[in-house]
Design a protein around this motif. Structure first.
Motif, PDB file in Angstrom:
ATOM      1  N   UNK A 304      -1.841 120.741  -5.474  1.00  8.86           N
ATOM      2  CA  UNK A 304      -0.291 120.309  -5.029  1.00  8.86           C
ATOM      3  C   UNK A 304      -0.840 120.709  -3.380  1.00  8.86           C
ATOM      4  N   UNK A 305       0.014 119.832  -2.938  1.00  8.19           N
ATOM      5  CA  UNK A 305       0.469 119.134  -1.397  1.00  8.19           C
ATOM      6  C   UNK A 305       1.100 118.691  -1.056  1.00  8.19           C
ATOM      7  N   UNK A 306       1.667 118.317   0.206  1.00  8.52           N
ATOM      8  CA  UNK A 306       3.172 118.177   1.144  1.00  8.52           C
ATOM      9  C   UNK A 306       2.307 116.110   1.632  1.00  8.52           C
ATOM     10  N   UNK A 307       3.327 115.231   1.099  1.00 10.17           N
ATOM     11  CA  UNK A 307       2.617 114.551   1.484  1.00 10.17           C
ATOM     12  C   UNK A 307       2.490 114.025   3.335  1.00 10.17           C
ATOM     13  N   UNK A 308       1.778 112.664   2.976  1.00 11.84           N
ATOM     14  CA  UNK A 308       1.487 113.156   5.390  1.00 11.84           C
ATOM     15  C   UNK A 308       2.707 112.586   5.514  1.00 11.84           C
ATOM     16  N   UNK A 309       2.382 112.652   7.257  1.00 13.11           N
ATOM     17  CA  UNK A 309       3.885 112.722   7.708  1.00 13.11           C
ATOM     18  C   UNK A 309       3.600 110.825   7.757  1.00 13.11           C
ATOM     19  N   UNK A 310       4.399 109.934   8.171  1.00 17.75           N
ATOM     20  CA  UNK A 310       4.223 108.326   8.401  1.00 17.75           C
ATOM     21  C   UNK A 310       2.690 107.919   9.307  1.00 17.75           C
ATOM     22  N   UNK A 311       2.610 107.044   9.160  1.00 20.73           N
ATOM     23  CA  UNK A 311       1.425 106.812   9.701  1.00 20.73           C
ATOM     24  C   UNK A 311       0.001 107.725   9.498  1.00 20.73           C
ATOM     25  N   UNK A 342      -8.614 124.354  13.084  1.00 13.60           N
ATOM     26  CA  UNK A 342      -7.995 124.449  14.208  1.00 13.60           C
ATOM     27  C   UNK A 342      -6.385 124.122  13.107  1.00 13.60           C
ATOM     28  N   UNK A 343      -5.680 123.673  12.807  1.00 16.33           N
ATOM     29  CA  UNK A 343      -4.670 123.545  12.299  1.00 16.33           C
ATOM     30  C   UNK A 343      -4.507 124.247  10.906  1.00 16.33           C
ATOM     31  N   UNK A 344      -5.423 124.609  10.234  1.00 17.49           N
ATOM     32  CA  UNK A 344      -5.268 125.458   9.004  1.00 17.49           C
ATOM     33  C   UNK A 344      -5.021 124.573   8.333  1.00 17.49           C
ATOM     34  N   UNK A 345      -4.699 123.852   7.450  1.00 16.96           N
ATOM     35  CA  UNK A 345      -4.481 122.677   6.349  1.00 16.96           C
ATOM     36  C   UNK A 345      -6.285 121.525   5.959  1.00 16.96           C
ATOM     37  N   UNK A 346      -6.136 120.841   4.673  1.00 15.21           N
ATOM     38  CA  UNK A 346      -6.496 120.503   4.367  1.00 15.21           C
ATOM     39  C   UNK A 346      -6.151 118.879   4.293  1.00 15.21           C
ATOM     40  N   UNK A 347      -6.505 118.020   3.970  1.00 14.66           N
ATOM     41  CA  UNK A 347      -5.606 116.450   3.795  1.00 14.66           C
ATOM     42  C   UNK A 347      -6.914 116.080   2.483  1.00 14.66           C
ATOM     43  N   UNK A 348      -6.108 115.690   1.330  1.00 14.89           N
ATOM     44  CA  UNK A 348      -6.938 115.527  -0.090  1.00 14.89           C
ATOM     45  C   UNK A 348      -6.185 114.318  -0.578  1.00 14.89           C
ATOM     46  N   UNK A 350      -4.648 113.272  -3.754  1.00 20.99           N
ATOM     47  CA  UNK A 350      -4.195 114.217  -4.997  1.00 20.99           C
ATOM     48  C   UNK A 350      -4.583 113.425  -6.490  1.00 20.99           C
ATOM     49  N   UNK A 351      -4.359 113.348  -7.770  1.00 20.93           N
ATOM     50  CA  UNK A 351      -4.309 113.217  -8.849  1.00 20.93           C
ATOM     51  C   UNK A 351      -3.801 111.912  -8.853  1.00 20.93           C
ATOM     52  N   UNK A 352      -2.954 111.867  -7.615  1.00 15.37           N
ATOM     53  CA  UNK A 352      -1.976 110.721  -7.899  1.00 15.37           C
ATOM     54  C   UNK A 352      -2.181 109.403  -7.288  1.00 15.37           C
ATOM     55  N   UNK A 353      -3.049 109.909  -6.628  1.00 17.01           N
ATOM     56  CA  UNK A 353      -3.316 108.978  -5.113  1.00 17.01           C
ATOM     57  C   UNK A 353      -3.197 108.526  -4.200  1.00 17.01           C
ATOM     58  N   UNK A 354      -2.610 110.385  -3.778  1.00 18.79           N
ATOM     59  CA  UNK A 354      -1.298 110.685  -2.553  1.00 18.79           C
ATOM     60  C   UNK A 354      -1.775 111.177  -1.910  1.00 18.79           C
ATOM     61  N   UNK A 355      -2.438 110.614  -0.897  1.00 16.47           N
ATOM     62  CA  UNK A 355      -2.767 112.005   1.057  1.00 16.47           C
ATOM     63  C   UNK A 355      -2.185 113.051   0.981  1.00 16.47           C
ATOM     64  N   UNK A 356      -2.418 114.146   0.192  1.00 18.23           N
ATOM     65  CA  UNK A 356      -1.349 115.040   0.388  1.00 18.23           C
ATOM     66  C   UNK A 356      -2.201 116.716   1.929  1.00 18.23           C
ATOM     67  N   UNK A 357      -1.233 117.088   2.456  1.00 15.99           N
ATOM     68  CA  UNK A 357      -1.446 118.495   3.071  1.00 15.99           C
ATOM     69  C   UNK A 357      -1.271 119.662   1.951  1.00 15.99           C
ATOM     70  N   UNK A 358      -2.321 120.018   2.241  1.00 17.53           N
ATOM     71  CA  UNK A 358      -2.364 121.337   1.716  1.00 17.53           C
ATOM     72  C   UNK A 358      -3.069 123.033   2.215  1.00 17.53           C
ATOM     73  N   UNK A 359      -2.264 123.631   2.744  1.00 21.92           N
ATOM     74  CA  UNK A 359      -1.822 124.388   4.066  1.00 21.92           C
ATOM     75  C   UNK A 359      -3.826 125.670   3.428  1.00 21.92           C
TER      76      UNK A 359
END
Length: 399
Positions: A304-311, A342-348, A350-359
């Motif tokens: 589970x993650x949050x969608x990436x910011x625009x761009x 350095x940011x403490x996050x992943x870009x993943x 997800x199963x829906x095909x979206x790029x999301x950030x995971x802390x």
């Protein structure tokens, strides 16, 4: 001098064959060319410095004779004299025959691990630790400097740093292990070691006053140096060296793109996980693997993650080290997650095909970083003042 006759040339070639018969390997590494004739326009094996040059007068053609030990090349020089050049054992190793990067080379024990750097891979004993090597840094004006002290800083199965015994063999890379730096001239380890890409070390062999022996070969554009008093060990490691585009741990030499190189499904168990770290020049710095159980734990903690910011398409670029976690499923699908220490996050993806950030959390960092000596050696985890619990598994920022 008179132009050599055919009999003269045959005599020289036969003499060369006799002199170098002992250099012939028992394993060719790759099949010989199917054609029985090699011309000046053929793709001859190359060594690390340059393709063999052919110099021939108009009246004579340069001739090459393929033999199991390599290629004996007769160059007819402009003055009519002739020389016979034969690759040394080191040069033959630098020709880097194509081999499956995941396949263990002949003679390598089953428990040895692979180590790669900048597209070159070798195999070493499983107990060896990790350290640095002389390097050139931008902040030092490009001068050669030693910020590694010729010793191991971490060991397998531990997140301890700079607490190693002095007799621990290690693999070194041209990185800064400590901010207590010194000039890079003339030093060497007192233990067995493999060094990738050390500056100011020329190919060849050198014996030191304490009996330690250094042997260096260029593999592609990377120098591979083995320090050991054991000639058999030096040969065993150096002969395992080869160029790779994807190493035995499944890590590409060039950093992947999370958006383009990830396919993922919500179904199926995670079966494997690799850690691929790249330096600020996007060279593969090191790689390692984790168990299927660790892969399953990691995958469950990054769903589970949050969608990436625009761009945005990836984690912030050019942090101290770029880390990609490669997760594979039994279905053959998989993904590359970009972790930013350095940011403490992943870009993943997800199963829906979206790029999301995971802390980053202990749950999703521990499966690949906890008690991983290679991670502790080479991945900076943020400033010393940062208090995230998972940062104790990474090296602090130096300088």
């Amino acid at each position: 001098m008179n132009t050599p006759t055919d009999n003269d040339l045959e005599t020289m070639i036969r003499a060369g064959l006799r002199r170098h018969a002992a250099d012939a390997p028992t394993d060719l590494g790759a099949p010989l060319p199917s054609s029985g004739e090699v011309t000046a326009d053929s793709d001859l094996p190359t060594h690390s410095h340059s393709r063999l040059r052919w110099l021939a007068p108009a009246a004579a053609a340069a001739v090459a004779l393929a033999v199991p030990g390599g290629i004996l090349v007769r160059n007819l020089l402009s003055d009519g004299s002739a020389t016979v050049a034969s690759p040394s054992t080191s040069t033959l190793a630098q020709q880097n025959p194509t081999r499956d990067p995941a396949a263990r080379p002949a003679g390598i024990p089953a428990d040895w691990r692979s180590e790669s750097y900048a597209g070159v891979q070798v195999w070493v004993p499983p107990t060896w630790g990790w350290g640095g090597a002389p390097a050139r840094f931008d902040w030092n004006g490009g001068e050669s400097i030693d910020c590694a002290s010729w010793r191991a800083y971490t060991r397998p199965g531990s997140s301890a740093y700079e607490q190693m015994s002095a007799d621990l063999p290690y693999v070194g890379r041209p990185v800064m292990m400590t901010d207590a730096c010194a000039g890079a001239g003339g030093g060497h380890p007192s233990v067995d070691a493999v060094i990738f890409g050390a500056v100011a070390i020329e190919p060849g062999t050198e014996t030191y006053s304490d009996g330690m022996v250094r042997e260096t070969r260029n593999v592609g554009s990377v120098g591979v140096t083995v320090f050991s008093k054991d000639a058999a060990l030096r040969a065993q490691i150096l002969d395992s060296a080869s160029e790779v585009s994807v190493d035995a741990n499944g890590c590409p030499t060039v950093a992947p793109d999370v958006g383009k190189h990830s396919t993922w499904s919500a179904t199926g168990e995670a079966t494997g996980m690799s850690v691929c770290a790249y330096d600020q020049s996007d060279r593969l710095l090191f790689s390692t693997t984790s168990s299927p159980a660790a892969a399953a734990t990691y995958a469950a903690a990054t769903t589970k993650g949050e969608p990436l910011g625009e761009g945005r398409t990836a984690a912030p670029a050019k942090e101290y080290d770029r880390v990609f976690i490669r997760v594979t499923l039994a279905s053959g699908q998989g993904r590359f997650d970009h972790f930013s220490p350095s940011d403490g996050q992943y870009v993943v993806r997800d199963a829906a095909g979206r790029l999301v950030t995971v802390a980053a959390t202990e749950a999703n960092v521990a499966p690949w970083a906890k008690n991983n000596g290679a991670v502790k050696a080479y991945v900076a985890g943020g400033s010393w003042s940062d208090s995230a619990p998972w940062q104790r598994w990474f090296r602090g920022i130096l300088g």
